[in-house]
Scaffold this motif. Structure first.
Motif, mmCIF file in Angstrom:
data_model
loop_
_atom_site.group_PDB
_atom_site.id
_atom_site.type_symbol
_atom_site.label_atom_id
_atom_site.label_comp_id
_atom_site.label_asym_id
_atom_site.label_seq_id
_atom_site.Cartn_x
_atom_site.Cartn_y
_atom_site.Cartn_z
ATOM 1 N N PRO A 62 1.025 -1.202 0.083
ATOM 2 C CA PRO A 62 -0.130 -0.219 -0.063
ATOM 3 C C PRO A 62 0.890 1.555 0.100
ATOM 4 C CG PRO A 62 -0.237 -1.584 1.470
ATOM 5 C CD PRO A 62 0.467 -1.769 1.040
ATOM 6 N N LEU A 63 2.232 1.304 0.442
ATOM 7 C CA LEU A 63 3.412 2.699 0.611
ATOM 8 C C LEU A 63 3.810 2.918 -0.738
ATOM 9 C CD1 LEU A 63 5.092 1.803 3.620
ATOM 10 C CD2 LEU A 63 2.649 3.179 3.477
ATOM 11 N N GLY A 64 3.445 2.048 -2.284
ATOM 12 C CA GLY A 64 4.511 2.189 -3.501
ATOM 13 C C GLY A 64 3.982 1.552 -4.199
ATOM 14 N N ASP A 65 4.728 1.780 -5.173
ATOM 15 C CA ASP A 65 4.770 0.973 -6.533
ATOM 16 C C ASP A 65 6.009 -0.288 -6.475
ATOM 17 O OD1 ASP A 65 2.542 2.023 -7.071
ATOM 18 O OD2 ASP A 65 3.377 3.503 -8.410
ATOM 19 N N SER A 66 6.096 0.499 -6.143
ATOM 20 C CA SER A 66 8.029 -0.364 -6.247
ATOM 21 C C SER A 66 8.365 -0.706 -4.764
ATOM 22 C CB SER A 66 9.133 0.254 -6.882
ATOM 23 O OG SER A 66 9.372 1.152 -6.325
ATOM 24 N N ALA A 70 8.700 2.044 -1.676
ATOM 25 C CA ALA A 70 7.784 1.790 -0.258
ATOM 26 C C ALA A 70 8.135 1.699 1.435
ATOM 27 C CB ALA A 70 7.421 0.070 -0.497
ATOM 28 N N VAL A 71 10.046 1.365 1.163
ATOM 29 C CA VAL A 71 10.556 1.448 2.131
ATOM 30 C C VAL A 71 10.862 3.040 2.404
ATOM 31 C CG1 VAL A 71 12.946 1.176 2.901
ATOM 32 C CG2 VAL A 71 11.606 -0.544 1.707
ATOM 33 N N ALA A 72 11.323 4.274 1.019
ATOM 34 C CA ALA A 72 11.258 5.357 1.553
ATOM 35 C C ALA A 72 10.397 5.878 2.158
ATOM 36 C CB ALA A 72 11.758 6.049 0.461
ATOM 37 N N ARG A 73 9.091 5.855 1.801
ATOM 38 C CA ARG A 73 8.346 6.169 1.944
ATOM 39 C C ARG A 73 7.949 5.867 3.416
ATOM 40 N NH1 ARG A 73 1.667 5.520 0.783
ATOM 41 N NH2 ARG A 73 1.112 7.306 1.893
ATOM 42 N N ALA A 74 7.873 4.570 4.126
ATOM 43 C CA ALA A 74 7.447 4.052 5.892
ATOM 44 C C ALA A 74 8.974 4.772 6.065
ATOM 45 C CB ALA A 74 7.874 2.929 5.213
ATOM 46 N N PRO A 81 2.048 3.686 9.248
ATOM 47 C CA PRO A 81 1.288 4.171 8.278
ATOM 48 C C PRO A 81 -0.233 3.634 7.974
ATOM 49 C CG PRO A 81 3.427 3.162 7.426
ATOM 50 C CD PRO A 81 3.304 2.660 8.857
ATOM 51 N N SER A 82 -1.076 3.932 7.800
ATOM 52 C CA SER A 82 -2.020 3.941 8.265
ATOM 53 C C SER A 82 -3.104 3.391 7.028
ATOM 54 C CB SER A 82 -3.364 5.290 8.601
ATOM 55 O OG SER A 82 -2.939 6.013 7.071
ATOM 56 N N GLU A 83 -2.134 3.348 6.193
ATOM 57 C CA GLU A 83 -2.494 2.062 5.262
ATOM 58 C C GLU A 83 -2.156 1.118 5.036
ATOM 59 O OE1 GLU A 83 -0.435 6.090 2.908
ATOM 60 O OE2 GLU A 83 -0.525 4.724 5.156
ATOM 61 N N LEU A 84 -1.436 0.366 5.855
ATOM 62 C CA LEU A 84 -1.038 -0.975 5.879
ATOM 63 C C LEU A 84 -1.898 -2.123 7.535
ATOM 64 C CD1 LEU A 84 2.546 -0.616 6.829
ATOM 65 C CD2 LEU A 84 1.394 -1.252 4.525
ATOM 66 N N GLY A 85 -2.933 -2.713 6.609
ATOM 67 C CA GLY A 85 -3.889 -3.364 7.622
ATOM 68 C C GLY A 85 -3.155 -4.113 8.133
ATOM 69 N N LEU A 86 -4.763 -5.288 8.991
ATOM 70 C CA LEU A 86 -3.656 -6.477 9.365
ATOM 71 C C LEU A 86 -3.507 -7.595 8.841
ATOM 72 C CD1 LEU A 86 -3.767 -7.931 11.990
ATOM 73 C CD2 LEU A 86 -6.446 -9.234 11.459
ATOM 74 N N VAL A 87 -3.295 -7.530 7.693
ATOM 75 C CA VAL A 87 -2.790 -8.487 6.729
ATOM 76 C C VAL A 87 -1.367 -8.109 6.149
ATOM 77 C CG1 VAL A 87 -3.383 -10.232 4.357
ATOM 78 C CG2 VAL A 87 -4.990 -9.117 5.467
ATOM 79 N N HIS A 88 -1.687 -6.853 5.746
ATOM 80 C CA HIS A 88 -0.262 -6.159 5.560
ATOM 81 C C HIS A 88 0.888 -7.012 6.396
ATOM 82 C CE1 HIS A 88 -2.827 -4.392 2.810
ATOM 83 N NE2 HIS A 88 -1.998 -4.593 2.410
ATOM 84 N N MET A 89 0.406 -6.012 8.007
ATOM 85 C CA MET A 89 1.143 -6.643 9.512
ATOM 86 C C MET A 89 1.772 -7.913 9.501
ATOM 87 S SD MET A 89 -0.919 -3.938 12.171
ATOM 88 C CE MET A 89 -0.007 -4.593 13.355
ATOM 89 N N LEU A 90 0.412 -8.702 9.170
ATOM 90 C CA LEU A 90 0.893 -10.566 9.406
ATOM 91 C C LEU A 90 1.496 -10.721 8.960
ATOM 92 C CD1 LEU A 90 -3.125 -12.012 10.373
ATOM 93 C CD2 LEU A 90 -0.678 -11.372 11.393
ATOM 94 N N ALA A 91 1.774 -10.472 7.027
ATOM 95 C CA ALA A 91 2.855 -10.400 6.168
ATOM 96 C C ALA A 91 4.273 -10.835 6.712
ATOM 97 C CB ALA A 91 2.136 -9.960 4.541
ATOM 98 N N LEU A 92 4.011 -8.565 6.786
ATOM 99 C CA LEU A 92 5.664 -8.071 7.377
ATOM 100 C C LEU A 92 6.397 -8.714 9.072
ATOM 101 C CD1 LEU A 92 5.459 -4.110 7.442
ATOM 102 C CD2 LEU A 92 6.623 -5.856 5.864
#
Length: 304
Positions: A62-66, A70-74, A81-92
């Protein structure tokens, strides 16, 4: 980046199981052990990179197209980041756990190996005597014909009195050439990552077979150097004498005896068959494949 994540996940799964299983069962590596070892290294590295990259790209999608964007924005944000939901958190979290597992098992394997080698080297320095014919070599006072090497910064090449008494001069030269190849080309560092890779997921057949396949290939490579230096007859004689003498003794379990016997028999069969090197164009194929395996997931992850 969802498409990138799926592609990397598929690549990682393919390399960990069907590709590794097929490569372990293939016959062509006997003709080109060096190319096969390079390909195995690429399979292991690309597989780990793809699996970790898949989780990372999905988690940060959700933070970028590459991934770089995404890492630079984070990193630029001062909050989660509010864009990162539960599924994304679990993946990380799963990606971090996999990274800890991979590097933790590798670090533990390295530590145990270094500790065992240090103890072995200390024992050798007490029990064995320096061999004037070769610097760093030790002679073990034992009637059984044995020869092996102990790699590392303070490497040792060990040969027993039994081997010196049993082997003809050309056979002894073949044995020494074989062991020096292991030391010079640091085959221990080639095998060690696959010990850790197999221990990370021993239930995956392809990953479990990789260690045995790579261990066999380093023996083939050392045999090829010894054959070129001393001849086929000398190496075959040395394998018969050292192989028989170094076999596990009575009381060893049947699986150990069968495995050791199969390894020596396989090396002798390959020596008798004398597989020639493939034509030059075919030699390039596994090397190009290894380069592609490393380059593709790296480019997918790093390109903006």
């Amino acid at each position: 980046m969802i498409g990138t994540s799926v592609a990397l996940l598929v690549l990682g799964v393919l390399l960990a199981e069907p590709v590794s299983r097929a490569l372990a069962a293939a016959r062509w590596p006997a003709r080109d052990p060096t190319g096969a070892l390079l390909l195995w290294q690429a399979v292991g590295l690309a597989g780990g990179l793809a699996m970790l990259g898949a989780g990372l790209t999905f988690g940060l999608a959700p933070l970028g197209d590459s991934l770089p964007a995404a890492v630079a924005r984070a990193l630029a944000l001062d909050r989660w980041p509010s864009e990162l939901g539960l599924v994304h958190m679990l993946a990380l979290v799963a990606t971090a756990a996999l990274a800890v597992r991979l590097f933790g098992v590798l670090g533990l394997a390295c530590w145990r190996t270094l500790r065992a080698r240090r103890r072995h080297r200390d024992l050798l320095d007490v029990l064995a005597t320096p061999w004037p014919a070769m610097a760093g070599a030790r002679v073990l006072d034992h009637p059984m014909p044995v020869a092996y090497c102990l790699p590392g910064p303070r490497s040792r090449l060990v040969i027993s009195e039994g081997a010196l008494a049993t082997l003809a001069p050309d056979e002894l030269a073949a044995v020494l050439a074989h062991e020096r190849t292991h030391l010079r080309e640091r085959h221990d560092l080639v095998v060690l990552p696959f010990v850790a890779w197999g221990a990370t997921a021993p239930w995956v057949p392809g990953m479990a077979r990789a260690q045995a396949a790579v261990a066999t290939l380093v023996e083939m490579r050392a045999d090829d150097v010894a054959r070129a230096a001393s001849g086929k007859a000398a190496l075959a004689g040395a394998l018969h004498r050292i192989g028989g003498g170094a076999a596990p003794q009575a009381g060893s379990d049947t699986a150990t005896l069968a495995s050791f016997s199969a390894a020596v028999s396989g090396r002798l069969h390959r020596l008798d068959a004398h597989p020639g090197r493939p034509p030059r164009p075919l030699l390039a194929l596994p090397r190009l494949a290894a380069l592609a395996l490393i380059a593709v997931p790296t480019a997918v992850l790093l390109l903006p």
